[in-house]
Design a protein around this motif. Structure first.
Motif, short mmCIF file in Angstrom:
data_model
loop_
_atom_site.label_atom_id
_atom_site.label_comp_id
_atom_site.label_asym_id
_atom_site.label_seq_id
_atom_site.Cartn_x
_atom_site.Cartn_y
_atom_site.Cartn_z
N PRO A 1 9.95 -4.41 -2.85
CA PRO A 1 9.89 -5.72 -2.17
C PRO A 1 11.10 -5.93 -1.28
CG PRO A 1 10.51 -5.98 -4.48
CD PRO A 1 10.11 -4.55 -4.31
N GLY A 2 10.84 -6.44 -0.10
CA GLY A 2 11.91 -6.69 0.84
C GLY A 2 12.33 -5.48 1.64
N LEU A 3 11.84 -4.30 1.25
CA LEU A 3 12.20 -3.06 1.94
C LEU A 3 10.99 -2.44 2.63
CD1 LEU A 3 14.56 -1.45 -0.72
CD2 LEU A 3 15.20 -2.84 1.26
N THR A 4 9.92 -2.25 1.90
CA THR A 4 8.70 -1.69 2.51
C THR A 4 7.50 -2.64 2.39
OG1 THR A 4 8.34 -0.45 0.45
CG2 THR A 4 9.34 0.74 2.30
N LEU B 1 6.68 -2.12 7.20
CA LEU B 1 6.93 -1.06 8.18
C LEU B 1 6.04 -1.27 9.39
CD1 LEU B 1 7.34 2.14 6.00
CD2 LEU B 1 9.01 0.38 6.59
N LYS B 2 6.65 -1.27 10.55
CA LYS B 2 5.93 -1.54 11.79
C LYS B 2 6.09 -0.38 12.76
CE LYS B 2 5.02 -5.66 10.24
NZ LYS B 2 3.67 -5.96 9.71
N ASN B 3 5.04 -0.15 13.55
CA ASN B 3 5.09 0.85 14.62
C ASN B 3 5.43 2.25 14.10
OD1 ASN B 3 4.58 -1.21 16.60
ND2 ASN B 3 6.74 -1.78 16.47
N LYS B 4 4.90 2.57 12.92
CA LYS B 4 5.07 3.91 12.35
C LYS B 4 3.74 4.65 12.41
CE LYS B 4 9.17 2.62 10.60
NZ LYS B 4 10.47 3.12 11.09
N ARG B 5 3.83 5.98 12.44
CA ARG B 5 2.64 6.82 12.39
C ARG B 5 2.78 7.82 11.25
NH1 ARG B 5 1.69 9.48 18.12
NH2 ARG B 5 3.70 10.38 17.53
N ALA B 6 1.68 8.14 10.64
CA ALA B 6 1.70 9.12 9.55
C ALA B 6 0.53 10.09 9.71
CB ALA B 6 1.62 8.42 8.20
N PHE C 1 -9.42 11.12 -5.67
CA PHE C 1 -8.54 9.97 -5.83
C PHE C 1 -7.24 10.17 -5.08
CE2 PHE C 1 -10.93 9.72 -9.97
CZ PHE C 1 -11.68 8.60 -9.63
N HIS C 2 -6.99 11.39 -4.57
CA HIS C 2 -5.69 11.62 -3.93
C HIS C 2 -5.64 11.03 -2.52
CE1 HIS C 2 -7.51 15.01 -1.90
NE2 HIS C 2 -6.41 15.69 -1.69
N SER C 3 -6.66 11.26 -1.70
CA SER C 3 -6.61 10.69 -0.36
C SER C 3 -6.86 9.19 -0.38
CB SER C 3 -7.62 11.38 0.57
OG SER C 3 -8.94 11.03 0.26
N THR C 4 -7.74 8.73 -1.25
CA THR C 4 -8.02 7.29 -1.31
C THR C 4 -6.77 6.52 -1.74
OG1 THR C 4 -8.92 7.58 -3.54
CG2 THR C 4 -10.49 7.53 -1.73
N TYR C 5 -6.08 7.04 -2.75
CA TYR C 5 -4.83 6.39 -3.19
C TYR C 5 -3.77 6.46 -2.11
CZ TYR C 5 -0.30 5.80 -5.37
OH TYR C 5 0.98 5.39 -5.62
N PHE C 6 -3.58 7.63 -1.52
CA PHE C 6 -2.49 7.81 -0.58
C PHE C 6 -2.69 6.99 0.68
CE2 PHE C 6 0.34 10.14 2.29
CZ PHE C 6 1.47 10.22 1.49
N ASN C 7 -3.91 6.97 1.21
CA ASN C 7 -4.18 6.16 2.39
C ASN C 7 -3.99 4.68 2.10
OD1 ASN C 7 -4.75 8.29 4.13
ND2 ASN C 7 -6.93 8.28 3.66
N GLU C 8 -4.37 4.25 0.91
CA GLU C 8 -4.19 2.84 0.53
C GLU C 8 -2.70 2.51 0.44
OE1 GLU C 8 -5.12 -1.06 -0.39
OE2 GLU C 8 -6.44 0.55 0.32
N TRP C 9 -1.91 3.44 -0.09
CA TRP C 9 -0.47 3.19 -0.17
C TRP C 9 0.15 3.05 1.22
CZ3 TRP C 9 3.40 6.89 1.32
CH2 TRP C 9 4.69 6.40 1.16
N LEU C 10 -0.22 3.93 2.14
CA LEU C 10 0.31 3.83 3.50
C LEU C 10 -0.03 2.47 4.11
CD1 LEU C 10 -0.52 7.40 4.85
CD2 LEU C 10 1.76 6.48 4.44
N ASP C 11 -1.25 2.03 3.94
CA ASP C 11 -1.65 0.72 4.45
C ASP C 11 -0.84 -0.39 3.78
OD1 ASP C 11 -3.74 -0.94 5.99
OD2 ASP C 11 -3.90 -1.73 3.95
N PHE C 12 -0.58 -0.26 2.50
CA PHE C 12 0.15 -1.27 1.72
C PHE C 12 1.55 -1.49 2.28
CE2 PHE C 12 2.96 -2.44 -1.81
CZ PHE C 12 2.32 -3.58 -2.30
N ILE C 13 2.22 -0.42 2.73
CA ILE C 13 3.58 -0.56 3.24
C ILE C 13 3.62 -0.81 4.75
CG2 ILE C 13 4.60 0.78 1.37
CD1 ILE C 13 4.83 3.15 3.29
N GLY C 14 2.45 -0.90 5.37
CA GLY C 14 2.39 -1.28 6.77
C GLY C 14 2.14 -0.17 7.76
#
Length: 206
Positions: free
Chosen positions: A116-119, A132-137, A158-171
């Motif tokens: 919280p407060g960081l990502t 996180l803004k204006n990042k690409r992965a 479950f690996h891509s579904t989890y990982f893609n959801e995490w990337l979205d979660f942090i912006g």
């Protein structure tokens, strides 16, 4: 511009994903010759355990007791690791499938930098939002048994579904997924590799 290449496999250059990552990096360097490229091998990096002090430090942002000295020290370490991650503009991840999920060292890294407060931020009315803004992965998903369209006995993704959801979660919204998942039923392994290499190159120059 900075690219952070996060290696999720312990197998180094012999990993299935390594050849695909190399193709990405070659195309990325050609497209961005002045970019800084840093490799982070999660199996060699000194990552702290996400223990009680670190969990307590995180929960202090959600109304738990304020951090004590040990927790503040643990939090300072988390801030350092997370700030290093957030300082990159682009990310390249190799994400092998382990037991239908992701390797534990990659999960540990995610737990360390998802703060919280960081990502991510949090509002009592609407919940969490990425910071996180204006990042690409680019995520390279590899496996040796699972492949899309096969029966459940070959695994569940479950690996891509989890990982893609995490990337979205942090912006991180601009995400390219590259799959290299040949197995014993693959009829054209070389064609499968070529397709993955082509997809990686396209992701690098997008």
């Amino acid at each position: 511009m900075k690219l952070l290449y996060v290696k999720g496999s312990p197998r180094g250059d012999s990993a299935r994903s390594a050849k695909v990552a190399a193709a990405f990096l070659d195309a990325y360097r050609a497209k961005h010759p002045d970019a800084e490229i840093e490799e982070l091998d999660l199996w060699q990096a000194a990552l702290p355990e996400f223990d009680g002090d670190r969990a307590a430090a995180k929960l202090s942002f959600f109304g738990d007791a304020a951090m004590n000295g040990d927790q503040q020290t643990a939090w300072d370490e988390i801030v350092k690791i997370t700030s290093h991650f957030a300082g990159a503009d682009d990310f390249l991840f190799t994400v092998p499938m382990w037991n239908n999920g992701i390797p534990y060292r990659l999960k540990l890294y995610i737990d360390i930098i998802t703060q919280p407060g960081l990502t991510f931020g949090f509002e009592s009315e609407t919940g969490s939002y990425g910071l996180l803004k204006n990042k690409r992965a680019t995520a390279i998903y590899s496996s040796g048994v699972y492949a899309e369209g096969l029966p459940k006995g070959f695994g569940t993704d479950f690996h891509s579904t989890y990982f893609n959801e995490w990337l979205d979660f942090i912006g991180v919204k601009d995400v390219a997924s590259v799959r290299y998942q040949p197995n014993m039923l693959t009829t054209d392994p070389e064609g499968t590799l070529r397709a993955a290499l082509d997809a990686a190159k396209a992701a690098a120059i997008r």
